[in-house]
Structure formats: structure tokens, C-alpha cells
Design a protein around this motif. Structure first.
Motif: not given
Length: 242
Positions: A169-175
Motif C-alpha cells: 500500500y505504501i509503495v503504491g501510494g507514494i507514486a
């Protein structure tokens, strides 16, 4: 002597025949769940705040707060789901074990019924039923898998699921938030965020299809379209309210 040679021959054949199966389905499912929500929810939030004429710093702060809350919420949800699945397995296993002890003939009849569904005749499945009755643990595992359709869960699964979903979720949300970190003008940052997120959604959709066996290009377009609709809806509602 012949039986020994047959067993040895079968062992060699199994060693030579290496089947390639994808065994990380649960981990991939968690990653897909985390990245999918991580890309779309912060993206929609940022678009909505941009529609309300918020500054880049406000959008970035709100987005990071949402990522933190979303990662915790999604991770906790994954943990509770896996824990519930494990608890359900234990309850059913205990009940099935009690039935094997209390009504063995009924359970043996159920084994026969299951095997008959695969086209085996009584003279074929009879020895199998008798063999299982002599091995209570194997009998129990057979009933759990073939009668109830339950696989024994990994005891580490709950924590693993929580961590995997949260990180994804964090990886996806940073983009979607990256442009707001470097572009001070909100409108320009929003355009860059839209482009970057759509590219990320296309890549994610393609990769997801690769692991799930679906059509890659179709999945990529569908995933990007869903993200675009979510962000457009958030942007439009913010404009109306503002």
C-alpha cells in the motif's frame, strides 16, 4: 523384489519430472490488494484536494497521512482475515477429529462417498477407506481437504499478510504523491501526478495479469481506467463542493 524396483523407478520418474507451479499465490494476492488500493485511493484524494484548490504542501501532507492510515488499516484487515481463516480451520479440524472418534463408520462412509464422486468403484475405494481408518491423522487431513475443502494455513500467514499488504500500500501510494514533493504549483503537480499514476496503473495492471493468468494488455487498460474514473470523480465532487 519387484515392488522395490517399481518404487525405485517411480521415485526416479518423480525426480526427473519437475512440475512448475506458481506457489506464491497468497503473497501475490496481498501485493495486488495493497498496490491497487495504494495507487487509487491517494491518487483520488490528491485529485480531489487539487479540485478544491489546495496547495501542493497541503495535498502532500494529507496524502502522506492517508497512506499511513491506509497502510495500517489494510494491514490490520489482512491480519484479521488470515487469523480468522486459521481459527476457522482449527475449529473445523477439532470438530472433524471428534467425529472420527465418535462416529467412525459414518466418517468412513463419507470417505467412500467422496471417492465415488471421482468414479471409483466400491472394490477400488474400499482398500483406501480401510487404509485411512488405520491412520487417524491421514484420515483427518483427507477429510479436511476433500470433504471441507480446507487447506492447512501457514501459522505465519497472518503477520506475513499484514506486513505485505501494508508495504504494498505504501509503495503504491507514494507514486501519485511524488510530483507534489518536487513541484510547488498544485495544478502542475496534479497533471504530473495524473500522468505518473496512469503509467503506474498500466504497469501494475500488466504485471497483475502476468501473475494471475489474465490478458495483460486488457488488464492494464482496465486497471488504468478504474484509477482514472476514481480520480475524476473525486476531482469533480471537490469542484462542486468548493
Amino acid at each position: 523384489m519387484a515392488d522395490g524396483k517399481d518404487a525405485e523407478s517411480q521415485t526416479k520418474l518423480l525426480n526427473q519430472h519437475e512440475e512448475k507451479h506458481f506457489l506464491a499465490g497468497e503473497i501475490v494476492r496481498d501485493i495486488i490488494m495493497g498496490v491497487s488500493d495504494g495507487l487509487t485511493v491517494p491518487f483520488a484524494l490528491a485529485a480531489g484536494l487539487s479540485g478544491a484548490n489546495a496547495s501542493s504542501s497541503v495535498i502532500l501532507t494529507a496524502g502522506l497521512a492517508e497512506i499511513a492510515a491506509g497502510a495500517i488499516s489494510m494491514g490490520l484487515g489482512g491480519y484479521l482475515a488470515a487469523k480468522s481463516e486459521a481459527d476457522h480451520y482449527v475449529r473445523e479440524q477439532k470438530r472433524e477429529q471428534e467425529e472420527i472418534i465418535r462416529v467412525p463408520d459414518t466418517e468412513a462412509a463419507e470417505v467412500a462417498e467422496i471417492l465415488s464422486q471421482y468414479g471409483l468403484e466400491p472394490h477400488e475405494y474400499g482398500p483406501v477407506v480401510n487404509a485411512l481408518r488405520k491412520k487417524p491423522q491421514a484420515w483427518l487431513e483427507f477429510m479436511m481437504k476433500f470433504e471441507l475443502g480446507l487447506e492447512k494455513p501457514d501459522p505465519k500467514r497472518a503477520l506475513q499478510s499484514a506486513v505485505t499488504i501494508a508495504i504494498a500500500y505504501i509503495v503504491g501510494g507514494i507514486a501519485p504523491l511524488l510530483p507534489y514533493m518536487f513541484i510547488p504549483i498544485a495544478k502542475k503537480a496534479t497533471l504530473a501526478s495524473v500522468g505518473l499514476t496512469l503509467v503506474a496503473l498500466l504497469i501494475f495492471g500488466y504485471a497483475k495479469a502476468h501473475f494471475t493468468g489474465n490478458k495483460p494488455f486488457q488488464s492494464a487498460i482496465q486497471t488504468a481506467l478504474i484509477g482514472a474514473i476514481a480520480s475524476a470523480a473525486a476531482f469533480g465532487m471537490a469542484k462542486v463542493v468548493a
